[in-house]
Design a protein around this motif. Sequence first.
Motif, PDB file in Angstrom:
ATOM      1  N   THR A 130       0.835  -1.207   0.000  1.00  0.00           N
ATOM      2  CA  THR A 130       0.000   0.000   0.000  1.00  0.00           C
ATOM      3  C   THR A 130       0.867   1.253   0.000  1.00  0.00           C
ATOM      4  OG1 THR A 130      -0.134  -0.096   2.425  1.00  0.00           O
ATOM      5  CG2 THR A 130      -1.899  -1.168   1.177  1.00  0.00           C
ATOM      6  N   ARG A 131       2.007   1.198   0.684  1.00  0.00           N
ATOM      7  CA  ARG A 131       2.910   2.358   0.669  1.00  0.00           C
ATOM      8  C   ARG A 131       3.485   2.572  -0.724  1.00  0.00           C
ATOM      9  NH1 ARG A 131       4.426   0.252   5.876  1.00  0.00           N
ATOM     10  NH2 ARG A 131       6.182  -0.869   4.927  1.00  0.00           N
ATOM     11  N   ALA A 132       3.790   1.470  -1.411  1.00  0.00           N
ATOM     12  CA  ALA A 132       4.303   1.594  -2.774  1.00  0.00           C
ATOM     13  C   ALA A 132       3.257   2.177  -3.708  1.00  0.00           C
ATOM     14  CB  ALA A 132       4.758   0.228  -3.281  1.00  0.00           C
ATOM     15  N   ALA A 133       2.011   1.759  -3.532  1.00  0.00           N
ATOM     16  CA  ALA A 133       0.935   2.305  -4.362  1.00  0.00           C
ATOM     17  C   ALA A 133       0.741   3.789  -4.097  1.00  0.00           C
ATOM     18  CB  ALA A 133      -0.356   1.543  -4.089  1.00  0.00           C
ATOM     19  N   ALA A 134       0.854   4.191  -2.831  1.00  0.00           N
ATOM     20  CA  ALA A 134       0.718   5.609  -2.490  1.00  0.00           C
ATOM     21  C   ALA A 134       1.858   6.424  -3.079  1.00  0.00           C
ATOM     22  CB  ALA A 134       0.665   5.772  -0.976  1.00  0.00           C
ATOM     23  N   ASN A 135       3.060   5.863  -3.077  1.00  0.00           N
ATOM     24  CA  ASN A 135       4.212   6.568  -3.648  1.00  0.00           C
ATOM     25  C   ASN A 135       4.073   6.759  -5.155  1.00  0.00           C
ATOM     26  OD1 ASN A 135       5.518   6.803  -1.179  1.00  0.00           O
ATOM     27  ND2 ASN A 135       6.598   4.852  -1.413  1.00  0.00           N
ATOM     28  N   MET A 136       3.302   5.862  -5.791  1.00  0.00           N
ATOM     29  CA  MET A 136       3.114   5.957  -7.239  1.00  0.00           C
ATOM     30  C   MET A 136       1.903   6.807  -7.609  1.00  0.00           C
ATOM     31  SD  MET A 136       4.046   2.050  -8.359  1.00  0.00           S
ATOM     32  CE  MET A 136       3.963   2.430 -10.119  1.00  0.00           C
ATOM     33  N   GLY A 137       1.290   7.448  -6.598  1.00  0.00           N
ATOM     34  CA  GLY A 137       0.220   8.396  -6.854  1.00  0.00           C
ATOM     35  C   GLY A 137      -1.189   7.867  -6.680  1.00  0.00           C
ATOM     36  N   ALA A 138      -1.344   6.617  -6.246  1.00  0.00           N
ATOM     37  CA  ALA A 138      -2.685   6.068  -6.058  1.00  0.00           C
ATOM     38  C   ALA A 138      -3.300   6.604  -4.765  1.00  0.00           C
ATOM     39  CB  ALA A 138      -2.627   4.547  -6.021  1.00  0.00           C
ATOM     40  N   GLY A 139      -4.569   6.965  -4.834  1.00  0.00           N
ATOM     41  CA  GLY A 139      -5.267   7.439  -3.653  1.00  0.00           C
ATOM     42  C   GLY A 139      -5.663   6.292  -2.745  1.00  0.00           C
ATOM     43  N   PRO A 140      -6.145   6.600  -1.534  1.00  0.00           N
ATOM     44  CA  PRO A 140      -6.524   5.541  -0.592  1.00  0.00           C
ATOM     45  C   PRO A 140      -7.593   4.595  -1.127  1.00  0.00           C
ATOM     46  CG  PRO A 140      -6.387   7.662   0.509  1.00  0.00           C
ATOM     47  CD  PRO A 140      -6.281   7.939  -0.950  1.00  0.00           C
ATOM     48  N   VAL A 141      -8.613   5.154  -1.805  1.00  0.00           N
ATOM     49  CA  VAL A 141      -9.700   4.313  -2.308  1.00  0.00           C
ATOM     50  C   VAL A 141      -9.194   3.396  -3.412  1.00  0.00           C
ATOM     51  CG1 VAL A 141     -11.946   4.312  -3.439  1.00  0.00           C
ATOM     52  CG2 VAL A 141     -11.432   6.051  -1.715  1.00  0.00           C
ATOM     53  N   ARG A 142      -8.416   3.933  -4.345  1.00  0.00           N
ATOM     54  CA  ARG A 142      -7.871   3.124  -5.443  1.00  0.00           C
ATOM     55  C   ARG A 142      -6.917   2.066  -4.902  1.00  0.00           C
ATOM     56  NH1 ARG A 142      -7.517   3.436 -10.889  1.00  0.00           N
ATOM     57  NH2 ARG A 142      -5.672   2.524 -11.885  1.00  0.00           N
ATOM     58  N   THR A 143      -6.111   2.438  -3.918  1.00  0.00           N
ATOM     59  CA  THR A 143      -5.190   1.474  -3.311  1.00  0.00           C
ATOM     60  C   THR A 143      -5.941   0.330  -2.646  1.00  0.00           C
ATOM     61  OG1 THR A 143      -3.539   3.203  -2.909  1.00  0.00           O
ATOM     62  CG2 THR A 143      -3.347   1.190  -1.599  1.00  0.00           C
ATOM     63  N   PHE A 144      -7.049   0.672  -1.984  1.00  0.00           N
ATOM     64  CA  PHE A 144      -7.821  -0.355  -1.296  1.00  0.00           C
ATOM     65  C   PHE A 144      -8.409  -1.358  -2.284  1.00  0.00           C
ATOM     66  CE2 PHE A 144     -12.069  -1.764   0.093  1.00  0.00           C
ATOM     67  CZ  PHE A 144     -11.693  -2.527   1.185  1.00  0.00           C
TER      68      PHE A 144
END
Length: 284
Positions: free
Chosen positions: A179-193
Amino acid sequence: MSKLPPYATTGQRVWHYTFLAITALIFFFLIFPIIIIIPLSFNAQDFFTFTPKMLALDPEGFSTKHYADFFGNSDWQNALKNSFQIAPVATLISVTFGTLAAIGLSQSHVPFRGAIMAVLISPMIVPLIISAAGMYFFYSRLGMQGTYIGVVLAHAVLGIPFVIITVTATLVGFDKSLTRAAANMGAGPVRTFFKIQMPLILPGVISGGLFAFITSFDEVVVVLFVGSAGQKTLPWQMFIGMREQISPTILAVATLMVAISIVLLTTLEFLRRRSERLRGMSAS
């Protein structure tokens, strides 16, 4: 079943076979009362006991008339319809709120996590009659006693603890670096979930949903307090049948519910093994 190593001592062998015998006895004690109703549900007579023809395996001693009565009786069919109208909606609510609660409580920065968890899973710890009485007085003040929404919410409350426990167990092996990697790549919380977290914890979510569905579908105490004649579910109809008109049709209904439970439990086991494979806990 694990095998004993060739170097096992006599004491280890005795304990091994003693343990197997005890386990078999416990299994028999738990399962036999359930299994015995299956042949009784095919009794050609209106009895709750085995007739001489059944014991002699005479085909005339067996019949499916009790199943025909279940599918042809309007009271039973209305109860079945109510159960399938209540249980799926209650399950959906349980899965939604239970999953969100489990994810929130898995965060280390959440204060009083232990106390919050204890409150959320209390419906499966507190005696059901106490929960039912409390819901009755609470919903009465809100004007929800005897309504469809009231019964659905009551069943959802009972199902949420099962979802929280199963999803929390799944989150134990979740790699938060994803999830941290997804956030670093610009994904928001909802998209990451939905793209990262949900696919990995999905077996636990579905398992919790199945437990919640079984809990709602089999529940009778709470619906007696919170529901009305318009929300008479299948277990409620069985309860009435045992008290007012003892009919072997109850055995046929019980057999069908056992079959449904077996299918759901088999699905749960499949999902558990799949979850272990996804988390790298099992090689097979």
